[in-house]
Design a protein around this motif. Structure first.
Motif, PDB file in Angstrom:
ATOM      1  N   THR A 103       0.844  -1.190   0.000  1.00 59.94           N
ATOM      2  CA  THR A 103       0.000   0.000   0.000  1.00 59.94           C
ATOM      3  C   THR A 103       0.880   1.241   0.000  1.00 59.94           C
ATOM      4  O   THR A 103       1.742   1.406   0.833  1.00 59.94           O
ATOM      5  CB  THR A 103      -0.903   0.017   1.233  1.00 59.94           C
ATOM      6  OG1 THR A 103      -1.659  -1.183   1.262  1.00 59.94           O
ATOM      7  CG2 THR A 103      -1.862   1.194   1.178  1.00 59.94           C
ATOM      8  N   SER A 104       0.669   2.127  -0.939  1.00 58.50           N
ATOM      9  CA  SER A 104       1.455   3.346  -1.043  1.00 58.50           C
ATOM     10  C   SER A 104       0.528   4.519  -1.256  1.00 58.50           C
ATOM     11  O   SER A 104      -0.695   4.392  -1.254  1.00 58.50           O
ATOM     12  CB  SER A 104       2.448   3.241  -2.210  1.00 58.50           C
ATOM     13  OG  SER A 104       1.745   3.160  -3.437  1.00 58.50           O
ATOM     14  N   THR A 105       1.121   5.703  -1.468  1.00 58.89           N
ATOM     15  CA  THR A 105       0.316   6.895  -1.687  1.00 58.89           C
ATOM     16  C   THR A 105      -0.622   6.710  -2.866  1.00 58.89           C
ATOM     17  O   THR A 105      -1.770   7.159  -2.851  1.00 58.89           O
ATOM     18  CB  THR A 105       1.233   8.109  -1.942  1.00 58.89           C
ATOM     19  OG1 THR A 105       2.209   8.157  -0.913  1.00 58.89           O
ATOM     20  CG2 THR A 105       0.433   9.393  -1.942  1.00 58.89           C
TER      21      THR A 105
ATOM     22  N   TYR B  73       4.734   6.907  13.899  1.00 59.40           N
ATOM     23  CA  TYR B  73       5.974   7.511  13.409  1.00 59.40           C
ATOM     24  C   TYR B  73       5.726   8.282  12.114  1.00 59.40           C
ATOM     25  O   TYR B  73       6.232   9.389  11.926  1.00 59.40           O
ATOM     26  CB  TYR B  73       7.027   6.419  13.194  1.00 59.40           C
ATOM     27  CG  TYR B  73       8.343   6.917  12.655  1.00 59.40           C
ATOM     28  CD1 TYR B  73       9.394   7.240  13.511  1.00 59.40           C
ATOM     29  CD2 TYR B  73       8.559   7.035  11.279  1.00 59.40           C
ATOM     30  CE1 TYR B  73      10.604   7.691  13.020  1.00 59.40           C
ATOM     31  CE2 TYR B  73       9.766   7.485  10.776  1.00 59.40           C
ATOM     32  CZ  TYR B  73      10.783   7.814  11.657  1.00 59.40           C
ATOM     33  OH  TYR B  73      11.987   8.264  11.162  1.00 59.40           O
ATOM     34  N   ALA B  74       4.942   7.701  11.198  1.00 56.37           N
ATOM     35  CA  ALA B  74       4.704   8.318   9.888  1.00 56.37           C
ATOM     36  C   ALA B  74       4.021   9.675  10.012  1.00 56.37           C
ATOM     37  O   ALA B  74       4.253  10.564   9.192  1.00 56.37           O
ATOM     38  CB  ALA B  74       3.867   7.384   9.014  1.00 56.37           C
ATOM     39  N   TRP B  75       3.149   9.839  11.013  1.00 52.16           N
ATOM     40  CA  TRP B  75       2.466  11.119  11.199  1.00 52.16           C
ATOM     41  C   TRP B  75       3.442  12.259  11.449  1.00 52.16           C
ATOM     42  O   TRP B  75       3.225  13.379  11.015  1.00 52.16           O
ATOM     43  CB  TRP B  75       1.531  11.030  12.402  1.00 52.16           C
ATOM     44  CG  TRP B  75       0.299  10.226  12.205  1.00 52.16           C
ATOM     45  CD1 TRP B  75      -0.044   9.482  11.104  1.00 52.16           C
ATOM     46  CD2 TRP B  75      -0.772  10.077  13.130  1.00 52.16           C
ATOM     47  NE1 TRP B  75      -1.254   8.887  11.299  1.00 52.16           N
ATOM     48  CE2 TRP B  75      -1.731   9.230  12.532  1.00 52.16           C
ATOM     49  CE3 TRP B  75      -1.003  10.575  14.409  1.00 52.16           C
ATOM     50  CZ2 TRP B  75      -2.908   8.887  13.172  1.00 52.16           C
ATOM     51  CZ3 TRP B  75      -2.174  10.232  15.055  1.00 52.16           C
ATOM     52  CH2 TRP B  75      -3.123   9.385  14.444  1.00 52.16           C
ATOM     53  N   LEU B  76       4.501  11.959  12.172  1.00 52.02           N
ATOM     54  CA  LEU B  76       5.397  13.002  12.672  1.00 52.02           C
ATOM     55  C   LEU B  76       6.597  13.252  11.773  1.00 52.02           C
ATOM     56  O   LEU B  76       7.047  14.396  11.642  1.00 52.02           O
ATOM     57  CB  LEU B  76       5.888  12.626  14.077  1.00 52.02           C
ATOM     58  CG  LEU B  76       4.788  12.486  15.135  1.00 52.02           C
ATOM     59  CD1 LEU B  76       5.318  11.714  16.331  1.00 52.02           C
ATOM     60  CD2 LEU B  76       4.291  13.854  15.576  1.00 52.02           C
ATOM     61  N   PHE B  77       7.118  12.203  11.134  1.00 46.44           N
ATOM     62  CA  PHE B  77       8.416  12.329  10.493  1.00 46.44           C
ATOM     63  C   PHE B  77       8.429  12.014   9.000  1.00 46.44           C
ATOM     64  O   PHE B  77       9.475  12.126   8.372  1.00 46.44           O
ATOM     65  CB  PHE B  77       9.429  11.425  11.210  1.00 46.44           C
ATOM     66  CG  PHE B  77       9.470  11.641  12.699  1.00 46.44           C
ATOM     67  CD1 PHE B  77       9.682  12.901  13.233  1.00 46.44           C
ATOM     68  CD2 PHE B  77       9.274  10.578  13.574  1.00 46.44           C
ATOM     69  CE1 PHE B  77       9.708  13.105  14.611  1.00 46.44           C
ATOM     70  CE2 PHE B  77       9.311  10.771  14.953  1.00 46.44           C
ATOM     71  CZ  PHE B  77       9.529  12.042  15.465  1.00 46.44           C
TER      72      PHE B  77
ATOM     73  N   SER C  44       2.384   9.487   2.627  1.00 47.70           N
ATOM     74  CA  SER C  44       3.380   8.531   2.155  1.00 47.70           C
ATOM     75  C   SER C  44       3.339   7.219   2.940  1.00 47.70           C
ATOM     76  O   SER C  44       3.784   6.182   2.452  1.00 47.70           O
ATOM     77  CB  SER C  44       4.787   9.137   2.245  1.00 47.70           C
ATOM     78  OG  SER C  44       5.119   9.436   3.597  1.00 47.70           O
ATOM     79  N   SER C  45       2.820   7.266   4.163  1.00 48.22           N
ATOM     80  CA  SER C  45       2.663   6.072   4.974  1.00 48.22           C
ATOM     81  C   SER C  45       1.562   6.324   5.998  1.00 48.22           C
ATOM     82  O   SER C  45       0.883   7.350   5.930  1.00 48.22           O
ATOM     83  CB  SER C  45       3.980   5.691   5.664  1.00 48.22           C
ATOM     84  OG  SER C  45       3.868   4.417   6.272  1.00 48.22           O
TER      85      SER C  45
ATOM     86  N   TRP D 139      -4.327   6.988   7.578  1.00 48.20           N
ATOM     87  CA  TRP D 139      -3.569   7.747   6.581  1.00 48.20           C
ATOM     88  C   TRP D 139      -3.887   9.228   6.734  1.00 48.20           C
ATOM     89  O   TRP D 139      -5.031   9.657   6.548  1.00 48.20           O
ATOM     90  CB  TRP D 139      -3.956   7.292   5.178  1.00 48.20           C
ATOM     91  CG  TRP D 139      -3.577   5.887   4.866  1.00 48.20           C
ATOM     92  CD1 TRP D 139      -4.236   4.749   5.224  1.00 48.20           C
ATOM     93  CD2 TRP D 139      -2.419   5.455   4.139  1.00 48.20           C
ATOM     94  NE1 TRP D 139      -3.583   3.629   4.751  1.00 48.20           N
ATOM     95  CE2 TRP D 139      -2.462   4.039   4.075  1.00 48.20           C
ATOM     96  CE3 TRP D 139      -1.369   6.135   3.516  1.00 48.20           C
ATOM     97  CZ2 TRP D 139      -1.487   3.293   3.420  1.00 48.20           C
ATOM     98  CZ3 TRP D 139      -0.400   5.389   2.857  1.00 48.20           C
ATOM     99  CH2 TRP D 139      -0.452   3.987   2.822  1.00 48.20           C
ATOM    100  N   LYS D 140      -2.876  10.037   7.074  1.00 46.30           N
ATOM    101  CA  LYS D 140      -3.065  11.477   7.165  1.00 46.30           C
ATOM    102  C   LYS D 140      -2.967  12.103   5.771  1.00 46.30           C
ATOM    103  O   LYS D 140      -2.009  11.862   5.037  1.00 46.30           O
ATOM    104  CB  LYS D 140      -1.998  12.116   8.075  1.00 46.30           C
ATOM    105  CG  LYS D 140      -2.403  12.166   9.536  1.00 46.30           C
ATOM    106  CD  LYS D 140      -1.396  12.956  10.347  1.00 46.30           C
ATOM    107  CE  LYS D 140      -1.831  13.087  11.796  1.00 46.30           C
ATOM    108  NZ  LYS D 140      -2.968  13.998  11.946  1.00 46.30           N
TER     109      LYS D 140
END
Length: 299
Positions: free
Chosen positions: A22-24, A237-241, A246-247, A296-297
């Motif tokens: 799963t990707s963007t 982690y994906a939300w912040l960095f 993208s994730s 997914w943000k």
């Protein structure tokens, strides 16, 4: 896998249960439910996958075969311009058994998820028994199919949902088939002058509040829901960095055996490990359901 504070410059490993494919480009709202169903004299896993994007809205049903690594498949197209297909049926073969799939989604109500929340049914019928019933229009199913209820109880043991949003993500799940459905809401504040923080609510009650999220982006805690301990794991982690979209963040809600809990309804969980596979949630002898929520943000 142990939780730990990671450096912003270091890549984060994926928790087991993530979808690496799963990707963007492929991120979309999906709801996957896995059931234990007694069919053809044995227990089989039946999987329903509700999918919705700008061009497609569909339900795919997969029935486990006796042959290794094989599943039988039936697809229902729910696109709005196919109103003629909102109430219909299909027939397909499963290891020599005829399976009739009946559905009525003409009055189905939705609340942001590709899976309806009320006023619909999807039923699998085999040998004049309703072996799987999804939805709430129970009486209409038996009247239409002229079939009886299966003697064996169907068990929902696993649910996975991909949700798109900006600051909040919601879903519904019935942790115990004998109890009511629970509303889950994950809210976050990761932008602005304040330290990033996150709230996890169940049935309108904030049960987990994480401050300084940049240092606590992975963790776990046990909460009580209707006197049932629920282990909650998170990795955001994906939300912040990472770049938005993208994730995803990952939340796991796993019912655990009843035990003594703290007076305020929450307790810290000392075992900081994600279960290695979904099979820990898969048992035809339990009435509990494990939830994997992918958040997914989007900008």
């Amino acid at each position: 896998m142990d939780f730990h504070v990671a450096s912003k410059d270091q890549p984060t490993p994926m928790l087991h249960g993530e979808d690496p494919s799963t990707s963007t480009k492929t991120a979309q709202s999906t709801v996957t439910c896995m059931y234990q169903v007694h069919l053809g004299g044995c227990w089989r896993t039946v999987t329903s996958v509700w999918t919705k994007n700008m061009m497609n809205h569909s339900l795919n049903i997969f029935v486990e075969s006796k042959e290794p690594n094989h599943r039988h498949h039936c697809k229902i197209d729910l696109a709005p311009w196919h109103f003629w297909g909102k109430k219909s049926y299909k027939t397909f073969d499963v290891d020599g058994l005829q399976i009739d799939v009946y559905w009525d989604l003409r009055s189905a109500k939705f609340s942001g998820s590709p899976e309806p929340c009320s006023d619909y049914y999807v039923a699998l019928v085999c040998e004049e028994e309703v072996v799987l019933l999804i939805g709430d229009l129970t009486k209409k199913v038996y009247k239409r199919t002229k079939s009886q209820q299966s003697a064996a109880d169907t068990i929902l043991f696993f649910k996975k949902e991909h949700v798109l949003g900006k600051k909040s993500f919601s879903t519904r799940v019935k942790f115990d088939k004998h109890k009511k459905e629970n509303d889950i809401l994950v809210e976050s504040s990761t932008l602005g002058p304040n330290d990033p923080e996150m709230w996890i609510s169940i049935d309108g009650n904030v049960l987990i509040h994480i401050t300084n999220l940049q240092w606590k982006f992975r963790g776990n805690q046990t909460v009580l829901v209707n006197n049932q301990p629920i282990e909650v794991f998170w990795d955001v982690y994906a939300w912040l960095f990472l770049h938005p979209g993208s994730s995803h963040g990952l939340f796991i809600f796993k019912p655990s055996p009843s035990r003594n809990s703290s007076d305020d309804g929450t307790e810290e969980h000392n075992d900081s490990s994600i279960k290695k596979d979904h099979s820990a949630c898969n048992s035809s002898n339990t009435s509990h359901c494990c939830l994997f929520l992918y958040t997914w943000k989007i900008e």
